[in-house]
Scaffold this active site. Structure first.
Site, PDB file in Angstrom:
ATOM      1  N   ASP A  61      -0.121   9.169  -1.043  1.00 40.40           N
ATOM      2  CA  ASP A  61      -0.676   8.583   0.171  1.00 40.40           C
ATOM      3  C   ASP A  61       0.492   8.056   1.001  1.00 40.40           C
ATOM      4  OD1 ASP A  61      -2.514   7.421   1.984  1.00 40.40           O
ATOM      5  OD2 ASP A  61      -2.331   5.507   0.946  1.00 40.40           O
ATOM      6  N   ASP A 118      -2.603   3.544  -3.116  1.00 44.36           N
ATOM      7  CA  ASP A 118      -2.807   2.101  -3.259  1.00 44.36           C
ATOM      8  C   ASP A 118      -4.192   1.634  -2.844  1.00 44.36           C
ATOM      9  OD1 ASP A 118      -1.942   0.449  -0.201  1.00 44.36           O
ATOM     10  OD2 ASP A 118      -2.430   2.557  -0.461  1.00 44.36           O
ATOM     11  N   ASP A 142      -7.881   6.435  -2.206  1.00 42.41           N
ATOM     12  CA  ASP A 142      -6.991   7.259  -3.026  1.00 42.41           C
ATOM     13  C   ASP A 142      -7.523   7.452  -4.440  1.00 42.41           C
ATOM     14  OD1 ASP A 142      -5.079   7.378  -0.920  1.00 42.41           O
ATOM     15  OD2 ASP A 142      -4.360   5.388  -1.489  1.00 42.41           O
TER      16      ASP A 142
END
Length: 1222
Positions: free
Chosen positions: A428, A860, A864
């Site tokens: 990400d 995080d 995700d």
């Protein structure tokens, strides 16, 4: 009345808790219809709860509030526990061997097989019992926690387990909610309370919940006892963020949503107490229903180990078949002196029934050769992995983040060696590559851009392009608020009044100050007020409004208060209140948020903010110039690496709003498809918008990200960035991270082209879909051909692929998927922008399964989770978006740069060590079994033992057990610094250099050689060696000599496999050999009826023994020594070359282990405890705000690693309330 309620309860079908409830409800007359206020009877599948009326709820047989998460009871512990143990194939194999040893055909004593298996089972059952006892203790604590229950118009303290559906309870400040509650009333005058949901999703930001205005008065016990509402709602489910229901009160129907629900496990903050009605209890609460089965991930090494074990089993059967055939041929009546016909009944060696001899010999030899598969293999590997995780990874100071006091955390030990074989990383961007510390940096208002300065991304890109860029420094004398890094005097201190578009500026500031869900906390002054926001972006926007002179300082369920400066005239400050009529909330599908507010003068305005793609679709006609200029500004901001957000508004007429609001209320009151209906109604008003402008927020790169990515790329790891940002932003972030550079050939597949925009403007959705699909197909074919030419050409230029989410949607079509995969695998870097959480998971799964590569996903946030769970290894960042990613991950770190140590150091070492462990187990057991096999040829294939029973049983458990564990923990080919200095060493793990069939075949060859040497040298000693009495050495003398030499040989062979030899290696290997001598010294004089009686003493009185102990291991290991010497000299591994380069370097001083002790604050201790929770897999992979389930972390607290199981459910969500520290 109770009878009528009971009848309606039967029709309501609320008894979804048990089968008996369904049978009872089904027996109700189907023709009866009962009206309730203004709504029809609910459809089956929903429940009706009668508040303050246990008798009416009794018929539904709802579950009680007591929870039980134990796996066993006194009656089921032994049978269920044994069943769990024998589900392991290895334990089942050893059970079969133990059973065979009880038969007459067994050549070994049953005790020698039963005792080791019993010890393994006993230890496992003790561990299970201990864990279950901890669960029982925690259940008892939770179930007996006190809560105030309304009884006879007063509050009575009762245990949680006594609560029932429909009860009215009171929860005090800092207390935990004991069940899922309908929020009725609070001591706060505005009917709101503040809750902390850290126990559910890890987020410590306070959430606001508001009671319906009709129930605000039920605060006192006298008033609450009068509450007789009926709640019609969905049946229990595990969705933490949704709730659909209605409250029927005084013949009025009031819609209920998530804002009126208080979930079990959340805690009450900043509120004296609240009053609520129990809706779901016990195991039907949402948090308890989030317990789910989690398929444990298995590493590639484990899967290869299964193949090796299967190969060993094949070798075992082959040896048995050879021996059985030999036995059937050998038995003959000619050998009358063997008296084979005396015991014909046993049929073991009956020469007249060779077929029976063949089959019985197979069972005999299976028992005899059973040690070829060691019982200690799995125990040793699990022990090594557990210590690697808990002592090495968790305590590595190089992966400890001082600023947040966060250590690295291995949440599973199953995948340690997998960290050393990762080939693809999916990352990400926000909060993973960047800090997720949002700062308001620039903005565009009414077609005019504001804000000066150069972002970090721009400077990094300028460096990559070889140009110099001077940063425009902000005046250091200005102390800015956190989240505000804007510098442009034209908008500050009321100067916006002199701009060409002051009215637009005013709308811009008001949109920032009103359109949000931020909660203010603290004194109502700009310097002391703090904002509690769901995301750093939202906090930055509200902070920006404050700095522009529009200070949001108070919120109630229906009002927002803003202190506005310089609006009417320069220097004038006035407090203005805005009535919030409706909030159209943000979600990952809508990608926007809107509020409908009423000014004091009666003006009705809809403010909307969201992604440019969704806002531009909903703009009205006119102002085309502003739209065009603002789009240009957004592209410029994106190129600078800034996150953009569009702001728009719409003035509403009173009649139009009233008409729309009726539809909104109807949708909000719907029990079915409420979210879908609300989205449809929102579309009716979120149109014909007037564009105000856009904001640009900077999210700076984390420290060390570019160098980390560069190092990982050199290690042969391909890194993909999957982000929701614009293409321009993603490209510049990739440049700044050194993920792509100007030397790469870039393939860009984007939907932001003039051709696609032209088709989109025509509005035909079918045409749009067909056109984009054909465009994507054409682009993939073109780039695939170019890639092949480049890769086959002399330049070997590196490739990079950039694709946006809209194109990716079509590229993931089954007909184009293989072409996308082929192109992507040839690229060194891939950037996917504007992708949804589901697309992140799909791309990860495509590479993992389509290319059969080992993948790692790192993120995080909650969006995700799907990507993390789809990869072979999931890594969570302990960031600012809660702990959802961490709780769904296999490993947790605080910063992206720690991946270097996690993969190149711990991952590579773990892979190398475990390869040696598994290889060594294969080698030493095959060598041991083959010596027994050669002996079979000297005994007429009768199955006679060569070694004593106890020698055979303790060979794996004691005499060769400890050294291999030491190697698995401490072996180190190169230092930490060298591992990172030479990242190319990591490729050996990616290519699986150290555990393949070539390695296994080489070890098998030397096992055969060494077994022949050991056996034949020992046999020769029986003819050449004489005792002091002049007697030849007997069977057990030769057996003891061979076993002694074998123990010495295999332990010295392990020493040759070591790259590092420490005192622990020497102690373990020397100690293992010494243990053998101690054992045989005692064993040889204690068991006088054994053939081994006094053998060692006889042997040690002969010179032959000492010659053999020295000569035999030397000759046996000579072949290995020569082979490894030539291999290191002529065909060295990469790590051996590095060893030679640094052979004279002093050993580096390793950092101490991490000891966080009492350095943590209470808040940090809680966050660290959540990070320690075992992972769970969400049932809703791919959605932005799905939360994973949870498990008990008591086993982790005790230092015991356990596999994921369904019965390990949420404890912490229902922890015993503790007084909050002041």
């Amino acid at each position: 009345m109770p009878e009528k309620k009971g009848a309606h309860r039967s029709r309501g079908n609320g008894g979804d808790a048990s089968g008996c409830s369904y049978r009872l409800l089904d027996s109700a007359p189907s023709s009866r219809t009962i009206q309730l206020g203004h709504i029809q009877p609910q459809a089956p599948g929903h429940r009706t709860v009668f508040c303050n009326d246990r008798e009416a709820n009794y018929i539904a047989k709802y579950l009680g509030n007591a929870v039980s998460t134990t796996k066993y009871n006194l009656l089921t512990f032994l049978p269920k526990g044994l069943y769990e143990q024998f589900r392991r194939v290895a334990n089942l194999y050893f059970l079969a061997i133990s059973c065979l040893s009880f038969t007459p055909v067994s050549p070994v004593s049953p005790v020698t097989n039963v005792i080791p298996l019993s010890i393994v089972l006993f230890v496992s059952l003790i561990k299970e019992a201990f864990e279950d006892w901890k669960r029982l203790q925690n259940d008892t604590t939770i179930n007996n926690s006190p809560v105030d229950l309304l009884q006879d118009k007063r509050w009575e303290s009762v245990p949680w387990k006594m609560l029932e559906v429909g009860d009215i309870i009171r929860v005090k400040q800092d207390g935990f909610f004991p069940a899922d509650l309908l929020f009725l009333a609070t001591t706060n005058p505005d009917g709101v309370c503040y809750t902390e949901t850290a126990n559910l999703d890890g987020e410590t930001n306070l959430k606001i919940r508001k009671a319906l205005e009709k129930t605000w008065d039920y605060v006192t016990p006298e008033k609450a006892s009068e509450f007789k509402g009926e709640i019609q709602c969905e049946k229990p489910n595990n969705s933490l963020y949704t709730f659909t229901g209605n409250l029927v009160l005084q013949k009025q129907t009031l819609s209920l949503g998530p804002n009126q629900i208080l979930l079990r496990g959340c805690s009450l903050r900043n509120t004296e107490y609240i009053v609520g009605a129990v809706i779901f209890t016990g195991h039907e609460t949402k948090v308890m229903m989030n317990s789910m089965n989690v398929p444990s991930k298995r590493s590639m090494l484990e899967r290869k180990l299964d193949k090796v074990i299967a190969t060993l089993f094949g070798v075992l059967l082959t040896l048995c078949l050879i021996g059985a055939i030999g036995s059937a041929i050998f038995v003959d009546v000619r050998y009358y002196y063997l008296q084979l016909l005396i015991d014909v009944e046993s049929q073991q060696f009956n020469p007249r029934n060779r077929i029976m001899v063949f089959f019985l010999s197979i069972f005999t030899l299976i028992t005899l050769y059973s040690p070829i598969i060691p019982i200690s293999l799995y125990v040793s590997i699990e022990m090594i992995k557990f210590i690697q995780s808990t002592k090495f990874i968790n305590n590595d100071l190089r992966m400890y983040h001082t600023e947040t006091n966060t250590p690295a955390l291995a949440r599973t030990s199953n995948l340690n060696e997998e960290l050393g074989q990762v080939e693809f990383i999916f990352s990400d961007k926000t909060g993973t590559l960047t800090r997720n510390l949002m700062e308001f940096f620039k903005c565009s208002v009414g077609g005019e851009t504001y804000g000066t300065g150069i972002t970090e991304i721009e400077m990094e890109v300028a460096k990559e392009n070889g140009t110099n860029s001077e940063e425009v420094q902000n005046p250091s004398s200005i102390n800015r608020d956190k989240g505000f890094n804007f510098d442009d005097a034209r908008l500050m201190c009321g100067a916006w009044r002199n701009e060409p578009n002051p009215d637009m500026c005013k709308e811009f500031f008001r949109c920032l100050a009103i359109c949000h869900t931020v909660l203010p906390e603290g004194e109502e002054t700009p310097s002391k007020l703090r904002y509690q926001a769901a995301s750093p972006d939202e906090a930055a926007l509200v902070t920006a409004a404050k700095n522009f002179g529009f200070f949001f300082y108070r919120r109630t369920p229906t009002m927002v208060y803003v202190r506005e400066s310089h609006v009417e005239k320069m220097g004038k400050v006035q407090d203005v209140s805005y009535e919030i009529l409706n909030v159209l909330e943000f979600n990952s599908t809508r990608k926007r948020q809107s509020v409908v507010c009423r000014y004091k003068d009666g003006r009705l305005v809809l403010y909307c903010k969201g992604a440019d793609s969704v806002i531009y679709e909903r703009l009205g006609g006119g102002n085309d110039e502003i739209k065009k200029i603002t789009r240009v500004h957004m592209e410029q901001y994106g190129e600078a690496g800034l996150r953009t957000l569009c702001l728009a508004y719409r003035d509403l007429s009173h009649d139009m709003y009233e008409s729309w609001n009726e539809k909104f209320i109807q949708a909000k009151s719907s029990l079915r498809d409420r979210e879908k209906k609300l989205d449809e109604v929102s579309e009716l008003i979120e149109k014909d918008l007037n564009l105000i402008g856009c904001t640009a927020i900077e999210d700076k790169l984390q420290e060390g990200v570019p160098s980390c990515i560069e190092t990982l790329s050199k290690a042969g790891i391909k890194i993909w960035v999957l982000t929701g940002d614009k293409l321009e932003t993603a490209i510049n972030i990739a440049y700044a991270c050194k993920l792509i550079n100007n030397d790469m050939k870039q393939f860009i597949i984007s939907s932001e082209t003039d051709e696609i925009r032209e088709v989109e403007n025509r509005g035909d959705q079918v045409e749009i879909a067909q056109f984009i699909r054909e465009t994507v197909k054409t682009e993939l074919q073109k780039y695939h051909g170019e890639a092949q030419k480049i890769l086959n050409g002399p330049s070997r230029q590196k490739l990079a692929l950039l694709i946006d989410g809209k194109c990716l949607m079509y590229a993931l079509d089954p007909t184009l998927r293989s072409m996308l995969l082929s192109l992507s695998l040839n690229c060194s870097s891939v950037v996917c922008c504007r992708v949804s959480p589901l697309q992140k998971a799909q791309v990860t799964r495509l590479v993992r399964k389509g290319a059969n590569k080992i993948t790692l996903s790192i993120g995080d946030g909650a969006n995700d989770v799907g990507m993390i769970q789809a990869a072979n290894i999931g890594v969570g960042i302990s960031g600012l978006e809660g702990m959802q990613a961490v709780m769904a991950s296999d490993f947790a770190i605080a910063q992206f740069r720690f991946l270097t140590d996690l993969l190149l150091v711990h991952g590579r070492w773990s892979y190398l060590r475990l390869c040696k462990v598994v290889s060594y187990f294969f080698y030493k057991n095959l060598t041991f079994t083959l010596t027994q096999f050669w002996f079979t040829f000297h005994t007429g294939f009768s199955g006679q033992r060569f070694y004593d029973d106890w020698c055979q049983s303790l060979y794996n458990v004691i005499f060769t057990a400890l050294p291999v564990v030491i190697v698995g923990l401490l072996d180190k080919d190169v230092s930490v610094e060298q591992s990172k200095k030479y990242p190319q060493l990591y490729k050996e793990g990616v290519n699986n250099t150290f555990f393949n069939w070539k390695v296994v075949g080489t070890l098998a060859f030397f096992s055969v050689y060494q077994s022949i040497v050991v056996f034949n040298f020992a046999v020769i000693s029986s003819t050449s060696g004489l005792t002091p009495s002049g007697l030849m050495l007997g069977h057990w003398d030769v057996s003891t000599l061979a076993f002694t030499c074998l123990v010495i040989t295999v332990n010295l062979r392990l020493l040759m496999m070591c790259s590092t030899v420490t005192r622990w290696h020497n102690i373990s290997i020397g100690g293992s050999v010494l243990l053998w001598f101690i054992f045989i010294f005692i064993y040889a004089i204690v068991f006088i009826d054994k053939g081994t009686f006094f053998t060692i003493y006889v042997l040690m009185s002969t010179i032959c023994f000492y010659l053999m102990v020295i000569l035999l291991p030397t000759v046996a290991l000579l072949g290995d020594f020569i082979y490894e010497g030539f291999q290191r000299w002529l065909f060295p591994y990469d790590y051996q070359i590095v060893q030679e380069i640094h052979r004279h370097d002093p050993d580096p001083v390793c950092p101490g282990l991490l000891d966080i002790g009492n350095q943590q604050s209470p808040e940090d201790e809680r966050r660290y405890a959540f990070a320690m929770l075992p992972k769970e897999k969400s049932k809703h992979t791919g959605f932005a705000f799905d939360s994973p389930g949870y498990e008990s972390f008591f086993a982790s607290q005790q230092g015991v690693g356990t596999p994921q199981r369904a019965w390990d459910v949420v404890r912490r969500a229902s922890m015993k309330p503790q007084p909050r520290e002041q």
